[in-house]
Write a protein that holds these residues in place. Structure first.
Motif, PDB file in Angstrom:
ATOM      1  N   ILE A   1     121.398 -32.780  46.053  1.00 25.42           N
ATOM      2  CA  ILE A   1     122.665 -33.176  46.682  1.00 25.42           C
ATOM      3  C   ILE A   1     123.615 -33.772  45.647  1.00 25.42           C
ATOM      4  O   ILE A   1     124.814 -33.474  45.634  1.00 25.42           O
TER       5      ILE A   1
ATOM      6  N   ALA B   1     127.221 -32.134  44.772  1.00 23.59           N
ATOM      7  CA  ALA B   1     128.423 -32.895  45.121  1.00 23.59           C
ATOM      8  C   ALA B   1     129.254 -33.287  43.904  1.00 23.59           C
ATOM      9  O   ALA B   1     130.481 -33.237  43.937  1.00 23.59           O
TER      10      ALA B   1
ATOM     11  N   LEU C   1     117.473 -28.665  45.707  1.00 21.51           N
ATOM     12  CA  LEU C   1     117.563 -28.949  47.141  1.00 21.51           C
ATOM     13  C   LEU C   1     116.600 -28.067  47.939  1.00 21.51           C
ATOM     14  O   LEU C   1     115.845 -28.570  48.783  1.00 21.51           O
TER      15      LEU C   1
END
Length: 146
Positions: free
Chosen positions: A43, A47, A72
């Motif tokens: 993540i 991001a 992930l």
């Protein structure tokens, strides 16, 4: 057999050591924790591409977003496999060995971004593979009864 007061079947089936037997449960916990950390790492890489900085030049270059998705997906699979091992599912042992092996490769390729964590994760996954390969679950006596 053995000492008085000791359980008759104190040695795990298949001649495995007590360390390997307890190691399987610990391997399940490690897969679960390593999966959760992989999800968080993934993540973060998806991001924010600027969180991780590559150290030096490396032959295996991937985009950080691609690495984020790899970690992930592997993390989610590790969590489910770790839960399967903790519940004693037969499929989880083979899947755990396979996923831990993939994580070893992925963390080797992840070395330029987080070298210390990648080496720690490789060591954890090597232990998981060892524990899952050396402990043999007790066979169901009803299936082998003549």
């Amino acid at each position: 057999m053995g000492t008085p007061g000791a359980p008759r079947d104190s040695k795990p089936a298949g001649g495995a050591s007590i360390a390997a037997s307890g190691g399987t449960m610990f391997a399940g916990v490690l897969l679960l924790v390593n999966g959760i950390l992989g999800i968080l790492l993934g993540i973060t890489a998806i991001a924010k591409d600027d969180v991780y900085a590559r150290l030096g030049d490396y032959v295996y270059k991937f985009d950080l977003t691609a690495w984020g998705w790899i970690h992930l997906i592997l993390g989610v699979l590790l969590v489910f496999t770790g839960l399967g091992i903790l519940k004693g599912a037969d499929w989880a042992r083979v899947v755990g060995i396979t996923l831990a092996s993939f994580m070893i490769i992925a963390n080797f390729l992840w070395l330029p971004y987080q070298p210390v964590w990648a080496i720690i994760s490789i060591a954890i996954d090597v232990f998981v593979v060892w524990a899952l390969c050396t402990d043999h679950p007790k066979k169901d006596a009803s299936r082998h009864a003549a």
